[in-house]
Design a protein around this motif. Structure first.
Motif, PDB file in Angstrom:
ATOM      1  N   LEU A 169       0.829  -1.206   0.000  1.00  0.00           N
ATOM      2  CA  LEU A 169       0.000   0.000   0.000  1.00  0.00           C
ATOM      3  C   LEU A 169       0.864   1.257   0.000  1.00  0.00           C
ATOM      4  CD1 LEU A 169      -2.662   1.574   0.318  1.00  0.00           C
ATOM      5  CD2 LEU A 169      -2.491   1.193   2.782  1.00  0.00           C
ATOM      6  N   LEU A 170       1.883   1.277   0.853  1.00  0.00           N
ATOM      7  CA  LEU A 170       2.754   2.453   0.947  1.00  0.00           C
ATOM      8  C   LEU A 170       3.512   2.692  -0.356  1.00  0.00           C
ATOM      9  CD1 LEU A 170       4.216   1.946   4.547  1.00  0.00           C
ATOM     10  CD2 LEU A 170       2.368   3.482   3.833  1.00  0.00           C
ATOM     11  N   GLY A 171       4.017   1.604  -0.947  1.00  0.00           N
ATOM     12  CA  GLY A 171       4.754   1.741  -2.203  1.00  0.00           C
ATOM     13  C   GLY A 171       3.879   2.280  -3.321  1.00  0.00           C
ATOM     14  N   GLY A 172       2.652   1.765  -3.416  1.00  0.00           N
ATOM     15  CA  GLY A 172       1.735   2.241  -4.446  1.00  0.00           C
ATOM     16  C   GLY A 172       1.378   3.706  -4.262  1.00  0.00           C
ATOM     17  N   LEU A 173       1.076   4.088  -3.018  1.00  0.00           N
ATOM     18  CA  LEU A 173       0.758   5.485  -2.726  1.00  0.00           C
ATOM     19  C   LEU A 173       1.932   6.404  -3.063  1.00  0.00           C
ATOM     20  CD1 LEU A 173      -1.092   5.188   0.701  1.00  0.00           C
ATOM     21  CD2 LEU A 173      -1.971   6.394  -1.309  1.00  0.00           C
ATOM     22  N   PHE A 174       3.104   5.986  -2.632  1.00  0.00           N
ATOM     23  CA  PHE A 174       4.311   6.790  -2.816  1.00  0.00           C
ATOM     24  C   PHE A 174       4.583   7.052  -4.294  1.00  0.00           C
ATOM     25  CE2 PHE A 174       9.028   6.624  -3.342  1.00  0.00           C
ATOM     26  CZ  PHE A 174       9.327   7.851  -2.759  1.00  0.00           C
ATOM     27  N   HIS A 175       4.542   6.006  -5.112  1.00  0.00           N
ATOM     28  CA  HIS A 175       4.856   6.173  -6.525  1.00  0.00           C
ATOM     29  C   HIS A 175       3.754   6.927  -7.268  1.00  0.00           C
ATOM     30  CE1 HIS A 175       7.971   3.172  -5.636  1.00  0.00           C
ATOM     31  NE2 HIS A 175       8.579   3.655  -6.696  1.00  0.00           N
ATOM     32  N   ASP A 176       2.488   6.682  -6.915  1.00  0.00           N
ATOM     33  CA  ASP A 176       1.399   7.438  -7.543  1.00  0.00           C
ATOM     34  C   ASP A 176       1.521   8.929  -7.230  1.00  0.00           C
ATOM     35  OD1 ASP A 176       0.344   5.190  -8.651  1.00  0.00           O
ATOM     36  OD2 ASP A 176      -1.322   4.990  -7.251  1.00  0.00           O
ATOM     37  N   TRP A 177       1.827   9.229  -5.982  1.00  0.00           N
ATOM     38  CA  TRP A 177       1.931  10.628  -5.562  1.00  0.00           C
ATOM     39  C   TRP A 177       3.136  11.314  -6.201  1.00  0.00           C
ATOM     40  CZ3 TRP A 177       5.675  12.903  -2.195  1.00  0.00           C
ATOM     41  CH2 TRP A 177       5.381  14.220  -1.807  1.00  0.00           C
ATOM     42  N   LEU A 178       4.270  10.627  -6.277  1.00  0.00           N
ATOM     43  CA  LEU A 178       5.464  11.238  -6.869  1.00  0.00           C
ATOM     44  C   LEU A 178       5.256  11.567  -8.346  1.00  0.00           C
ATOM     45  CD1 LEU A 178       8.750   9.511  -5.615  1.00  0.00           C
ATOM     46  CD2 LEU A 178       7.954  11.842  -5.189  1.00  0.00           C
ATOM     47  N   ARG A 179       4.478  10.746  -9.057  1.00  0.00           N
ATOM     48  CA  ARG A 179       4.241  11.015 -10.477  1.00  0.00           C
ATOM     49  C   ARG A 179       3.492  12.331 -10.672  1.00  0.00           C
ATOM     50  NH1 ARG A 179       3.219   5.425 -10.969  1.00  0.00           N
ATOM     51  NH2 ARG A 179       0.975   5.791 -10.824  1.00  0.00           N
ATOM     52  N   ASN A 180       2.613  12.650  -9.733  1.00  0.00           N
ATOM     53  CA  ASN A 180       1.854  13.898  -9.832  1.00  0.00           C
ATOM     54  C   ASN A 180       1.438  14.325  -8.430  1.00  0.00           C
ATOM     55  OD1 ASN A 180       0.298  16.073 -10.518  1.00  0.00           O
ATOM     56  ND2 ASN A 180      -1.232  14.924 -11.697  1.00  0.00           N
ATOM     57  N   HIS A 181       2.352  14.994  -7.743  1.00  0.00           N
ATOM     58  CA  HIS A 181       2.118  15.304  -6.337  1.00  0.00           C
ATOM     59  C   HIS A 181       1.016  16.335  -6.129  1.00  0.00           C
ATOM     60  CE1 HIS A 181       4.940  18.519  -7.533  1.00  0.00           C
ATOM     61  NE2 HIS A 181       4.339  19.239  -6.613  1.00  0.00           N
ATOM     62  N   GLU A 182       0.597  17.031  -7.207  1.00  0.00           N
ATOM     63  CA  GLU A 182      -0.464  18.019  -7.061  1.00  0.00           C
ATOM     64  C   GLU A 182      -1.851  17.386  -7.141  1.00  0.00           C
ATOM     65  OE1 GLU A 182       0.325  20.909 -10.056  1.00  0.00           O
ATOM     66  OE2 GLU A 182       1.961  21.861  -8.936  1.00  0.00           O
ATOM     67  N   ARG A 183      -1.903  16.121  -7.547  1.00  0.00           N
ATOM     68  CA  ARG A 183      -3.211  15.467  -7.718  1.00  0.00           C
ATOM     69  C   ARG A 183      -3.879  15.181  -6.385  1.00  0.00           C
ATOM     70  NH1 ARG A 183      -5.122  10.224  -8.656  1.00  0.00           N
ATOM     71  NH2 ARG A 183      -3.025   9.353  -8.471  1.00  0.00           N
ATOM     72  N   PHE A 184      -3.091  14.823  -5.374  1.00  0.00           N
ATOM     73  CA  PHE A 184      -3.669  14.584  -4.055  1.00  0.00           C
ATOM     74  C   PHE A 184      -2.600  14.772  -2.993  1.00  0.00           C
ATOM     75  CE2 PHE A 184      -1.990  10.481  -5.348  1.00  0.00           C
ATOM     76  CZ  PHE A 184      -1.442   9.940  -4.192  1.00  0.00           C
ATOM     77  N   SER A 185      -3.042  14.997  -1.775  1.00  0.00           N
ATOM     78  CA  SER A 185      -2.141  15.128  -0.630  1.00  0.00           C
ATOM     79  C   SER A 185      -1.882  13.747  -0.062  1.00  0.00           C
ATOM     80  CB  SER A 185      -2.760  16.022   0.445  1.00  0.00           C
ATOM     81  OG  SER A 185      -2.075  15.867   1.677  1.00  0.00           O
ATOM     82  N   ILE A 186      -0.623  13.329  -0.075  1.00  0.00           N
ATOM     83  CA  ILE A 186      -0.318  12.006   0.472  1.00  0.00           C
ATOM     84  C   ILE A 186      -0.508  11.998   1.992  1.00  0.00           C
ATOM     85  CG2 ILE A 186       2.172  12.363   0.819  1.00  0.00           C
ATOM     86  CD1 ILE A 186       2.530   9.454  -0.249  1.00  0.00           C
ATOM     87  N   ALA A 187      -0.349  13.153   2.618  1.00  0.00           N
ATOM     88  CA  ALA A 187      -0.547  13.224   4.068  1.00  0.00           C
ATOM     89  C   ALA A 187      -2.008  13.005   4.426  1.00  0.00           C
ATOM     90  CB  ALA A 187      -0.072  14.573   4.598  1.00  0.00           C
ATOM     91  N   ILE A 188      -2.921  13.500   3.587  1.00  0.00           N
ATOM     92  CA  ILE A 188      -4.351  13.356   3.867  1.00  0.00           C
ATOM     93  C   ILE A 188      -4.887  12.033   3.327  1.00  0.00           C
ATOM     94  CG2 ILE A 188      -6.644  14.310   3.434  1.00  0.00           C
ATOM     95  CD1 ILE A 188      -5.316  17.089   3.327  1.00  0.00           C
TER      96      ILE A 188
END
Length: 204
Positions: A169-188
């Motif tokens: 789960l963490l790996g998927g979230l991390f890589h999705d967020w890094l590709r487009n960090h403006e799409r969602f807040s990983i903290a939220i």
């Protein structure tokens, strides 16, 4: 005077690392020379070699500024009661890590490691990512083992499988967020999904 010189040397080292972040992110690690980093920092190449043996040494120092060992994330919470609530400790430590990732420096360096770095000389980004993932998975396994011992983990879920599920789960979230960090807040968003995952893992 010696103290001032030491402080100036530390400031020079930090300025070089800041410059490396910017140039690596723009050009990629393999296509960046130490001379380019020095020039970007307004210094000479000799200044780089005074502080770093080579590009791999500089790259490792850059990574060290954003390393987030799982045990350190838990230690920062400083709640003694968490020893009896390992699932909550996991949740809070991961939330702490997500909040750090949203800091510009952490985001830049991890983006460099994942998207702007090839195997080059002594620099092996995949090995570095594996090292960080293995460290996190080992710490997760320890805490899930504690949860199982305290009767807080589902009986049909082993600590090892729980750690691998959370790592996935963490790996998927991390890589999705890094590709487009403006799409969602990983903290939220990340914290919401981790809390949900942990609730599904909890013994009824």
């Amino acid at each position: 005077m010696a103290r001032r010189t030491k402080a100036e040397a530390a400031a020079t080292r930090e300025a070089l690392l800041d410059a490396a972040e910017e140039v690596f992110l723009e050009k990629g690690v393999a296509r960046t020379s130490l001379e380019q980093i020095a020039r970007h920092a307004g210094m000479t190449r000799g200044a780089v070699y005074w502080h770093f043996k080579n590009k791999a040494d500089l790259f490792q120092a850059m990574l060290c500024r954003v390393r987030m060992p799982f045990q350190e994330l838990i230690a920062e919470i400083a709640e003694p009661s968490l020893m009896e609530r390992p699932l909550e400790a996991i949740r809070l430590a991961i939330q702490n890590g997500f909040e750090r990732l949203e800091q510009p420096r952490h985001r830049r360096v991890h983006a460099i490691l994942v998207h702007h770095c090839e195997v080059f000389g002594d620099i092996d980004p995949l090995a570095m990512q594996n090292e960080m993932a293995n460290e996190a998975c080992g710490a997760l396994t320890d805490h899930f083992t504690c949860a199982a011992r305290l009767g807080q983990l589902r009986e049909d879920l082993s600590p090892e499988n729980a750690a691998e599920l959370m790592q996935a789960l963490l790996g998927g979230l991390f890589h999705d967020w890094l590709r487009n960090h403006e799409r969602f807040s990983i903290a939220i968003k990340g914290s919401e999904l981790v809390a949900l995952q942990l609730e599904l893992m909890r013994r009824p």
